[in-house]
Design a protein around this motif. Structure first.
Motif, PDB file in Angstrom:
ATOM      1  N   UNK A  39       0.787  -1.228   0.000  1.00 43.72           N
ATOM      2  CA  UNK A  39       0.000   0.000   0.000  1.00 43.72           C
ATOM      3  C   UNK A  39       0.826   1.289   0.000  1.00 43.72           C
ATOM      4  N   UNK A  40       2.064   1.224   0.437  1.00 47.74           N
ATOM      5  CA  UNK A  40       2.904   2.428   0.484  1.00 47.74           C
ATOM      6  C   UNK A  40       3.699   2.642  -0.798  1.00 47.74           C
ATOM      7  N   UNK A  41       3.521   1.798  -1.779  1.00 43.66           N
ATOM      8  CA  UNK A  41       4.359   1.857  -2.975  1.00 43.66           C
ATOM      9  C   UNK A  41       3.731   2.661  -4.113  1.00 43.66           C
ATOM     10  N   UNK A  69       8.298   7.108   1.605  1.00 40.73           N
ATOM     11  CA  UNK A  69       7.106   6.679   2.353  1.00 40.73           C
ATOM     12  C   UNK A  69       7.289   5.276   2.908  1.00 40.73           C
ATOM     13  N   UNK A  70       7.707   4.346   2.057  1.00 40.76           N
ATOM     14  CA  UNK A  70       7.823   2.956   2.514  1.00 40.76           C
ATOM     15  C   UNK A  70       8.908   2.807   3.572  1.00 40.76           C
ATOM     16  N   UNK A  71       9.999   3.534   3.462  1.00 44.99           N
ATOM     17  CA  UNK A  71      11.091   3.430   4.441  1.00 44.99           C
ATOM     18  C   UNK A  71      10.654   3.946   5.802  1.00 44.99           C
ATOM     19  N   UNK A  72      10.005   5.092   5.855  1.00 42.43           N
ATOM     20  CA  UNK A  72       9.593   5.637   7.143  1.00 42.43           C
ATOM     21  C   UNK A  72       8.519   4.750   7.789  1.00 42.43           C
ATOM     22  N   UNK A  85      -0.718   4.279   8.293  1.00 47.17           N
ATOM     23  CA  UNK A  85       0.494   5.091   8.235  1.00 47.17           C
ATOM     24  C   UNK A  85       0.493   5.939   6.973  1.00 47.17           C
ATOM     25  N   UNK A  86       0.103   5.348   5.855  1.00 45.62           N
ATOM     26  CA  UNK A  86       0.139   6.041   4.571  1.00 45.62           C
ATOM     27  C   UNK A  86      -0.857   7.196   4.540  1.00 45.62           C
ATOM     28  N   UNK A 109      -4.154  12.177  -4.130  1.00 47.29           N
ATOM     29  CA  UNK A 109      -3.852  10.996  -4.942  1.00 47.29           C
ATOM     30  C   UNK A 109      -3.444   9.820  -4.059  1.00 47.29           C
ATOM     31  N   UNK A 110      -2.724  10.099  -2.963  1.00 49.44           N
ATOM     32  CA  UNK A 110      -2.321   9.045  -2.032  1.00 49.44           C
ATOM     33  C   UNK A 110      -3.543   8.384  -1.397  1.00 49.44           C
ATOM     34  N   UNK A 111      -4.521   9.193  -1.011  1.00 50.00           N
ATOM     35  CA  UNK A 111      -5.747   8.653  -0.415  1.00 50.00           C
ATOM     36  C   UNK A 111      -6.515   7.841  -1.454  1.00 50.00           C
TER      37      UNK A 111
END
Length: 151
Positions: free
Chosen positions: A15-17, A39-42, A102-103, A127-129
């Protein structure tokens, strides 16, 4: 992170990609894949999930003009001065127990803290949502993460 030399566990961090808004006219182009990496690292750091990097398995030789690339990339280079500290200072509420939560929280914080950098950061969180909504529709939750928390 560069999307062409990337492998990840879709169940774990998929989901974070989201690579961000891409294409001509986007100000952080071609840093869109770096957005997914940040995003994915944090998120992985906060979940206690490991991230491995190393030499790429594929050699990419790009025959392009560095001056043309600089014109395309200068805005992304400038924005990094705000983006990197944003990720370094990201704090998540206790109710963030899944990659999706988290995202969504990162999207809220990006809108609040990065929209002053460029109007792009007003559009990117939306766009992330939308990405998470589409992800949820196509990937129903169920399995737990290795640390026992729900996805």
């Amino acid at each position: 992170m560069w999307g062409m030399n990337l492998a990840f566990d879709c169940e774990l961090i998929g989901p974070a990609m989201y690579f961000g808004l891409m294409g001509d006219g986007q100000p952080i182009r071609p840093y869109d894949d770096m957005w997914a990496g940040w995003c994915s690292k944090v998120i992985c750091d906060h979940l206690g999930v490991g991230v491995k990097t190393g030499l790429p398995y594929i050699y990419h030789s790009k025959a392009s003009n560095p001056f043309v690339n600089l014109r395309k990339e200068y805005k992304g280079i400038f924005c990094q001065e705000e983006i990197i500290p944003f990720f370094q200072k990201a704090i998540f509420p206790k109710d963030c127990t899944s990659v999706r939560k988290f995202y969504i929280e990162l999207a809220k914080q990006a809108k609040a803290k990065l929209s002053k950098v460029d109007p792009y950061f007003d559009k990117l969180p939306e766009a992330m949502v939308t990405w998470i909504e589409a992800w949820d529709e196509l990937n129903p939750t169920g399995a737990a993460l290795p640390n026992g928390k729900a996805k």
